[in-house]
Design an enzyme around this catalytic site. Structure first.
Site, PDB file in Angstrom:
ATOM      1  N   TYR A 208       0.851  -1.199   0.000  1.00 41.43           N
ATOM      2  CA  TYR A 208       0.000   0.000   0.000  1.00 41.43           C
ATOM      3  C   TYR A 208       0.887   1.250   0.000  1.00 41.43           C
ATOM      4  O   TYR A 208       0.664   2.177  -0.800  1.00 41.43           O
ATOM      5  CB  TYR A 208      -0.946   0.001   1.214  1.00 41.43           C
ATOM      6  CG  TYR A 208      -1.806   1.258   1.264  1.00 41.43           C
ATOM      7  CD1 TYR A 208      -2.755   1.508   0.285  1.00 41.43           C
ATOM      8  CD2 TYR A 208      -1.633   2.202   2.285  1.00 41.43           C
ATOM      9  CE1 TYR A 208      -3.524   2.674   0.313  1.00 41.43           C
ATOM     10  CE2 TYR A 208      -2.400   3.362   2.314  1.00 41.43           C
ATOM     11  CZ  TYR A 208      -3.346   3.594   1.325  1.00 41.43           C
ATOM     12  OH  TYR A 208      -4.106   4.752   1.349  1.00 41.43           O
TER      13      TYR A 208
ATOM     14  N   GLU B 212     -14.815   3.915   4.857  1.00 46.59           N
ATOM     15  CA  GLU B 212     -14.888   2.448   4.704  1.00 46.59           C
ATOM     16  C   GLU B 212     -13.506   1.839   4.473  1.00 46.59           C
ATOM     17  O   GLU B 212     -13.370   0.626   4.272  1.00 46.59           O
ATOM     18  CB  GLU B 212     -15.834   2.102   3.546  1.00 46.59           C
ATOM     19  CG  GLU B 212     -17.275   2.467   3.842  1.00 46.59           C
ATOM     20  CD  GLU B 212     -18.235   2.147   2.702  1.00 46.59           C
ATOM     21  OE1 GLU B 212     -17.824   1.483   1.722  1.00 46.59           O
ATOM     22  OE2 GLU B 212     -19.401   2.573   2.791  1.00 46.59           O
TER      23      GLU B 212
HETATM   24  P1  NDP Z   1     -13.539   4.228   1.016  1.00 45.37           P
HETATM   25  O1  NDP Z   1     -13.351   2.758   1.001  1.00 45.37           O
HETATM   26  O2  NDP Z   1     -14.497   4.821   1.991  1.00 45.37           O
HETATM   27  O3  NDP Z   1     -13.903   4.753  -0.442  1.00 45.37           O
HETATM   28  C1  NDP Z   1     -13.209   4.291  -1.570  1.00 45.37           C
HETATM   29  C2  NDP Z   1     -13.931   4.720  -2.835  1.00 45.37           C
HETATM   30  O4  NDP Z   1     -13.159   4.284  -3.969  1.00 45.37           O
HETATM   31  C3  NDP Z   1     -15.307   4.110  -2.959  1.00 45.37           C
HETATM   32  O5  NDP Z   1     -16.189   5.045  -3.507  1.00 45.37           O
HETATM   33  C4  NDP Z   1     -15.101   2.955  -3.937  1.00 45.37           C
HETATM   34  O6  NDP Z   1     -16.282   2.743  -4.684  1.00 45.37           O
HETATM   35  C5  NDP Z   1     -14.025   3.562  -4.845  1.00 45.37           C
HETATM   36  N1  NDP Z   1     -13.272   2.527  -5.554  1.00 45.37           N
HETATM   37  C6  NDP Z   1     -12.472   1.574  -5.030  1.00 45.37           C
HETATM   38  N2  NDP Z   1     -11.991   0.776  -5.992  1.00 45.37           N
HETATM   39  C7  NDP Z   1     -12.520   1.243  -7.165  1.00 45.37           C
HETATM   40  C8  NDP Z   1     -12.415   0.838  -8.520  1.00 45.37           C
HETATM   41  N3  NDP Z   1     -11.662  -0.222  -8.876  1.00 45.37           N
HETATM   42  N4  NDP Z   1     -13.077   1.541  -9.463  1.00 45.37           N
HETATM   43  C9  NDP Z   1     -13.830   2.608  -9.119  1.00 45.37           C
HETATM   44  N5  NDP Z   1     -13.973   3.041  -7.850  1.00 45.37           N
HETATM   45  C10 NDP Z   1     -13.331   2.363  -6.886  1.00 45.37           C
HETATM   46  O7  NDP Z   1     -12.062   4.821   1.258  1.00 45.37           O
HETATM   47  P2  NDP Z   1     -11.532   6.337   1.423  1.00 45.37           P
HETATM   48  O8  NDP Z   1     -12.575   7.313   1.095  1.00 45.37           O
HETATM   49  O9  NDP Z   1     -10.868   6.412   2.719  1.00 45.37           O
HETATM   50  O10 NDP Z   1     -10.397   6.311   0.310  1.00 45.37           O
HETATM   51  C11 NDP Z   1     -10.342   7.224  -0.773  1.00 45.37           C
HETATM   52  C12 NDP Z   1      -8.888   7.482  -1.118  1.00 45.37           C
HETATM   53  O11 NDP Z   1      -8.236   8.090   0.001  1.00 45.37           O
HETATM   54  C13 NDP Z   1      -8.073   6.232  -1.443  1.00 45.37           C
HETATM   55  O12 NDP Z   1      -7.221   6.512  -2.537  1.00 45.37           O
HETATM   56  C14 NDP Z   1      -7.254   6.004  -0.173  1.00 45.37           C
HETATM   57  O13 NDP Z   1      -6.044   5.339  -0.430  1.00 45.37           O
HETATM   58  C15 NDP Z   1      -7.012   7.437   0.258  1.00 45.37           C
HETATM   59  N6  NDP Z   1      -6.661   7.630   1.646  1.00 45.37           N
HETATM   60  C16 NDP Z   1      -7.497   7.203   2.649  1.00 45.37           C
HETATM   61  C17 NDP Z   1      -7.123   7.402   3.967  1.00 45.37           C
HETATM   62  C18 NDP Z   1      -7.946   6.906   5.109  1.00 45.37           C
HETATM   63  O14 NDP Z   1      -7.397   6.806   6.232  1.00 45.37           O
HETATM   64  N7  NDP Z   1      -9.223   6.627   4.929  1.00 45.37           N
HETATM   65  C19 NDP Z   1      -5.899   8.122   4.314  1.00 45.37           C
HETATM   66  C20 NDP Z   1      -5.093   8.493   3.188  1.00 45.37           C
HETATM   67  C21 NDP Z   1      -5.483   8.284   1.916  1.00 45.37           C
HETATM   68  P3  NDP Z   1     -16.873   1.323  -5.140  1.00 45.37           P
HETATM   69  O15 NDP Z   1     -16.536   0.327  -4.074  1.00 45.37           O
HETATM   70  O16 NDP Z   1     -18.344   1.590  -5.291  1.00 45.37           O
HETATM   71  O17 NDP Z   1     -16.214   1.044  -6.439  1.00 45.37           O
HETATM   72  C1  8X3 Z   2      -4.287   5.640   4.781  1.00 44.16           C
HETATM   73  C2  8X3 Z   2      -3.601   6.264   5.929  1.00 44.16           C
HETATM   74  O1  8X3 Z   2      -1.934   5.868   7.813  1.00 44.16           O
HETATM   75  O2  8X3 Z   2      -3.567   4.090   7.308  1.00 44.16           O
HETATM   76  O3  8X3 Z   2      -3.673   5.977   3.583  1.00 44.16           O
HETATM   77  O4  8X3 Z   2      -1.738   4.496   5.802  1.00 44.16           O
HETATM   78  S1  8X3 Z   2      -2.654   5.131   6.743  1.00 44.16           S
END
Ligand code: NDP
Ligand code: 8X3
Length: 253
Positions: free
Chosen positions: A151, A187
């Site tokens: 990741y 999520e």
């Molecule tokens: P969620 O799991 O809540 O949301 C992820 C979203 O991405 C969903 O809408 C999902 O929709 C979509 N998604 C995943 N795979 C696909 C795919 N193959 N095609 C199209 N859509 C896709 O996670 P977050 O909102 O937390 O994550 C969003 C971004 O933020 C990610 O890139 C994550 O790495 C990043 N991030 C998150 C952090 C955290 O702590 N939450 C911290 C740092 C970065 P569906 O399943 O309907 O396709």
């Molecule tokens: C998600 C944040 O700290 O879990 O990108 O890697 S952390």
């Protein structure tokens, strides 16, 4: 009206960004694999904010579907000014030695290749509008932590692509920025921990995590700077998370 395309709007950060940009008057292209959520979201945003929504019901890992979607995109939706590359996930938490190859492929295919496929298709449209790309990286793209190996690697690639895009696109007047959050309760952990709700809840116990709206507010700050200002990147963390993989729990933070 301006148009923004946000990948991964059916949950978490993407959902909050969609709501925030709808509130600012953007018409939206909404993406995700869960059609029912996309349809509900479009209905809600249209009714609440009086904007137009267009669905991109596509798995961003499917390069052919992504490229066909954009070649078939109706003229009225081609005027994209903002691309938020948000769709992504973590799958599993283990040492490399014990890691699951399917987990690795899902992360690499979504976080890196999906972002590339969408960006390649949208950049020609952004050149016409002198638009703005915001890449959602992570603190995992700036640092590494035990068992975060692949990741963290995918998010380091997002960090590199963010810089590469900015170098390549500056002459076209396209701004490129990244937002790199620490722990945000969405999520994300449920997906990472294969749907185990108790384990996912525990990730956020004993400290105040970020919420998706914190990231949406940061993105709006980036997008709303005057045209001569580009925010290259922002790292945003919970106060209780001083570094990747380090959380101070049960101290009232
Ligand atoms: P969620 O799991 O809540 O949301 C992820 C979203 O991405 C969903 O809408 C999902 O929709 C979509 N998604 C995943 N795979 C696909 C795919 N193959 N095609 C199209 N859509 C896709 O996670 P977050 O909102 O937390 O994550 C969003 C971004 O933020 C990610 O890139 C994550 O790495 C990043 N991030 C998150 C952090 C955290 O702590 N939450 C911290 C740092 C970065 P569906 O399943 O309907 O396709
Ligand atoms: C998600 C944040 O700290 O879990 O990108 O890697 S952390």
């Amino acid at each position: 009206m301006s148009t923004a395309l946000i990948t991964g709007t059916t949950a978490g950060i993407g959902e909050a960004v969609a709501q925030t940009l709808a509130d600012k008057g953007f018409d939206l292209i909404l993406n995700g694999r869960r059609l029912e959520r996309l349809e509900e979201q479009a209905k809600h945003l249209t009714k609440t904010y009086g904007i137009k929504c267009h669905l991109m019901h596509i798995d961003v890992r499917d390069s052919k579907a992504v490229s066909k979607y954009f070649s078939d995109l109706p003229e009225e939706w081609r005027n994209i000014e903002v691309l938020i590359n948000n769709a992504g996930l973590a799958a599993g938490m283990d040492t490399l030695e014990n890691g699951d190859i399917d987990h690795w492929n899902r992360m690499i295919d979504t976080n890196i290749k999906g972002l590339l496929y969408v960006s390649k298709a949208v950049i020609p449209l952004l050149k016409k509008t002198k638009g703005h790309i915001v890449n959602i990286g992570s603190i995992a793209g700036k640092e590494v932590y035990p068992n975060g190996n692949v990741y963290c690697g995918t998010k380091h690639m997002v960090d590199a692509l963010n810089k590469a895009m900015r170098r390549e696109l500056a002459e076209s007047g396209i701004k490129v920025s990244s937002v790199n959050p620490g722990a945000v309760e969405t999520e994300f952990s449920l997906v990472r921990l294969d749907g185990d709700e108790d384990k996912a809840k525990n990730v956020y116990n004993g400290f105040e995590n970020l919420i998706a709206q914190d990231i949406a507010d940061t993105i709006w700050f980036i997008l709303s700077r005057p045209s001569h200002v580009n925010i290259n990147e922002i790292i945003i963390m919970p106060t209780a998370q001083p570094a990747a993989g380090v959380v101070i729990r049960d101290k009232g933070l």
